[in-house]
Design a protein around this motif. Structure first.
Motif, mmCIF file in Angstrom:
data_model
loop_
_atom_site.group_PDB
_atom_site.id
_atom_site.type_symbol
_atom_site.label_atom_id
_atom_site.label_comp_id
_atom_site.label_asym_id
_atom_site.label_seq_id
_atom_site.Cartn_x
_atom_site.Cartn_y
_atom_site.Cartn_z
ATOM 1 N N ILE A 177 0.859 -1.183 0.000
ATOM 2 C CA ILE A 177 0.000 0.000 0.000
ATOM 3 C C ILE A 177 0.898 1.237 0.000
ATOM 4 O O ILE A 177 1.786 1.370 0.839
ATOM 5 C CB ILE A 177 -0.920 0.019 1.229
ATOM 6 C CG1 ILE A 177 -1.700 -1.292 1.341
ATOM 7 C CG2 ILE A 177 -1.867 1.207 1.164
ATOM 8 C CD1 ILE A 177 -2.577 -1.594 0.164
ATOM 9 N N HIS A 178 0.673 2.134 -0.956
ATOM 10 C CA HIS A 178 1.550 3.285 -1.063
ATOM 11 C C HIS A 178 0.785 4.599 -0.905
ATOM 12 O O HIS A 178 -0.417 4.612 -0.629
ATOM 13 C CB HIS A 178 2.337 3.253 -2.381
ATOM 14 C CG HIS A 178 1.493 3.052 -3.604
ATOM 15 N ND1 HIS A 178 0.513 3.930 -3.990
ATOM 16 C CD2 HIS A 178 1.496 2.058 -4.554
ATOM 17 C CE1 HIS A 178 -0.050 3.509 -5.106
ATOM 18 N NE2 HIS A 178 0.519 2.379 -5.470
ATOM 19 N N LYS A 179 1.497 5.705 -1.090
ATOM 20 C CA LYS A 179 0.941 7.031 -0.804
ATOM 21 C C LYS A 179 -0.232 7.396 -1.714
ATOM 22 O O LYS A 179 -1.132 8.118 -1.287
ATOM 23 C CB LYS A 179 2.055 8.088 -0.937
ATOM 24 C CG LYS A 179 3.177 7.963 0.079
ATOM 25 C CD LYS A 179 2.686 8.245 1.479
ATOM 26 C CE LYS A 179 3.793 8.117 2.514
ATOM 27 N NZ LYS A 179 4.906 9.061 2.332
ATOM 28 N N HIS A 204 -2.452 5.260 -2.965
ATOM 29 C CA HIS A 204 -3.603 4.536 -2.410
ATOM 30 C C HIS A 204 -4.170 5.286 -1.203
ATOM 31 O O HIS A 204 -5.387 5.438 -1.059
ATOM 32 C CB HIS A 204 -3.180 3.125 -1.955
ATOM 33 C CG HIS A 204 -2.808 2.209 -3.072
ATOM 34 N ND1 HIS A 204 -1.845 1.237 -2.944
ATOM 35 C CD2 HIS A 204 -3.281 2.090 -4.341
ATOM 36 C CE1 HIS A 204 -1.729 0.575 -4.075
ATOM 37 N NE2 HIS A 204 -2.583 1.075 -4.940
ATOM 38 N N GLN A 205 -3.279 5.740 -0.321
ATOM 39 C CA GLN A 205 -3.710 6.449 0.878
ATOM 40 C C GLN A 205 -4.413 7.763 0.526
ATOM 41 O O GLN A 205 -5.445 8.110 1.113
ATOM 42 C CB GLN A 205 -2.506 6.705 1.783
ATOM 43 C CG GLN A 205 -1.883 5.434 2.348
ATOM 44 C CD GLN A 205 -0.551 5.677 3.025
ATOM 45 O OE1 GLN A 205 -0.109 6.819 3.178
ATOM 46 N NE2 GLN A 205 0.111 4.613 3.446
ATOM 47 N N TYR A 259 -5.945 8.443 -2.247
ATOM 48 C CA TYR A 259 -7.236 8.095 -2.843
ATOM 49 C C TYR A 259 -8.296 7.923 -1.749
ATOM 50 O O TYR A 259 -9.405 8.469 -1.846
ATOM 51 C CB TYR A 259 -7.095 6.815 -3.660
ATOM 52 C CG TYR A 259 -8.403 6.214 -4.128
ATOM 53 C CD1 TYR A 259 -9.066 6.710 -5.253
ATOM 54 C CD2 TYR A 259 -8.991 5.147 -3.441
ATOM 55 C CE1 TYR A 259 -10.265 6.166 -5.681
ATOM 56 C CE2 TYR A 259 -10.188 4.601 -3.862
ATOM 57 C CZ TYR A 259 -10.825 5.110 -4.979
ATOM 58 O OH TYR A 259 -12.013 4.570 -5.398
ATOM 59 N N LYS A 260 -7.960 7.186 -0.702
ATOM 60 C CA LYS A 260 -8.923 6.951 0.384
ATOM 61 C C LYS A 260 -9.252 8.241 1.127
ATOM 62 O O LYS A 260 -10.402 8.488 1.496
ATOM 63 C CB LYS A 260 -8.376 5.897 1.348
ATOM 64 C CG LYS A 260 -8.372 4.493 0.766
ATOM 65 C CD LYS A 260 -8.077 3.451 1.828
ATOM 66 C CE LYS A 260 -8.252 2.050 1.265
ATOM 67 N NZ LYS A 260 -8.033 1.005 2.298
ATOM 68 N N GLU A 261 -8.237 9.076 1.345
ATOM 69 C CA GLU A 261 -8.466 10.344 2.034
ATOM 70 C C GLU A 261 -9.381 11.244 1.214
ATOM 71 O O GLU A 261 -10.297 11.871 1.753
ATOM 72 C CB GLU A 261 -7.132 11.046 2.283
ATOM 73 C CG GLU A 261 -6.253 10.354 3.316
ATOM 74 C CD GLU A 261 -4.841 10.925 3.343
ATOM 75 O OE1 GLU A 261 -4.615 11.984 2.708
ATOM 76 O OE2 GLU A 261 -3.969 10.323 4.000
ATOM 77 N N LYS A 319 -0.538 6.465 -10.051
ATOM 78 C CA LYS A 319 -0.427 5.355 -9.089
ATOM 79 C C LYS A 319 0.550 4.290 -9.567
ATOM 80 O O LYS A 319 1.142 3.567 -8.755
ATOM 81 C CB LYS A 319 -1.798 4.730 -8.837
ATOM 82 C CG LYS A 319 -2.495 4.166 -10.055
ATOM 83 C CD LYS A 319 -3.854 3.579 -9.693
ATOM 84 C CE LYS A 319 -4.649 3.156 -10.915
ATOM 85 N NZ LYS A 319 -5.175 4.339 -11.658
#
Length: 247
Positions: A3-5, A7-8, A10-12, A72
């Protein structure tokens, strides 16, 4: 999978949304990480690589939510890839601190013709001893990227790495592109090649090809469709890479 930045981020960004983001293909049942149809998920093939380079993706507000986004893919390959949303009025404090960190040597990747101060422009990557190059990509449409650069004064004193026509023509000839407007991941591949990381550049090209192929399946899934040349080329490249590293 790693899991990378991106992905993070995107969720935020998704958590901040007050209504669903309806990009094209919004009804497709996608993998939350690679963003292609679940039946054609490519996450099991996520690359593993090492790099002496770092990337910083400054992403236009909704760009990170687009399934077609290729930023990504850079983070999939390059372990040190940072990602932040762009803000005209409130740039992220952590991002600004990263740009001011003396252990990095930043380069903005941007077309020379849009830079007023030509003294900032270079076609070569020269890195001071002990520093890590930080390649900054403005991730959005070409119009959005132009606006991002113009409105981000903290970028205006940084060196600008711009590819000359020889670099672009050579790359476009290999990719059979119709114009000089490359995607974010294609630009990153060019950067890695110019930096001397030829294997990472090729790996990123192959990874992009697989994503592009399976993303097309996402747009029009075909039951029982066989995976095509993208996967074959990726596997062939990794086999070749393994053999070369064992010699």
């Amino acid at each position: 999978m790693r899991i990378h930045k991106v992905h993070q981020l995107y969720k935020e960004r998704l958590a901040r949304s007050t209504k669903p983001f309806n990009a094209r293909g919004a009804n497709v049942n996608r993998c939350e990480f690679c963003q292609v149809h679940q039946d054609y998920c490519i996450c099991e093939y996520q690359p593993e690589a090492t790099s002496q380079a770092a990337f910083l993706l400054i992403m236009f507000d909704t760009e990170v939510l687009k399934p077609s986004n290729t930023g990504k893919l850079i983070a999939d390959l390059i372990p040190e890839t940072h990602a932040y949303l762009w803000s005209r009025t409130e740039p992220n404090a952590d991002m600004l601190a990263l740009l001011q960190d003396d252990s990095y040597q930043p380069f903005v990747i941007f077309p020379e013709e849009q830079i007023e101060n030509k003294a900032l422009v270079t076609n070569d990557i020269v890195v001071e001893e002990g520093k890590t190059p930080l390649f900054i990509l403005l991730d959005g449409s070409w119009r959005e990227a132009g606006r991002m650069y113009r409105k981000s004064t903290y970028l205006h004193q940084l060196p600008v790495l711009s590819f000359n026509r020889d670099h672009l023509s050579s790359y476009i000839m290999r990719k059979a592109s119709k114009d000089h407007q490359l995607s974010t991941v294609e630009v990153a591949s060019l950067v890695l090649g110019l930096f001397g990381e030829k294997e990472n550049a090729r790996h990123l090209e192959c990874w992009f090809e697989l994503f592009r192929e399976h993303y097309l399946y996402s747009k029009r899934p075909v039951k029982g469709a066989e995976r095509g040349m993208g996967l074959k080329r990726l596997i062939d490249f990794r086999t070749e890479l393994k053999v070369n590293n064992e010699i």
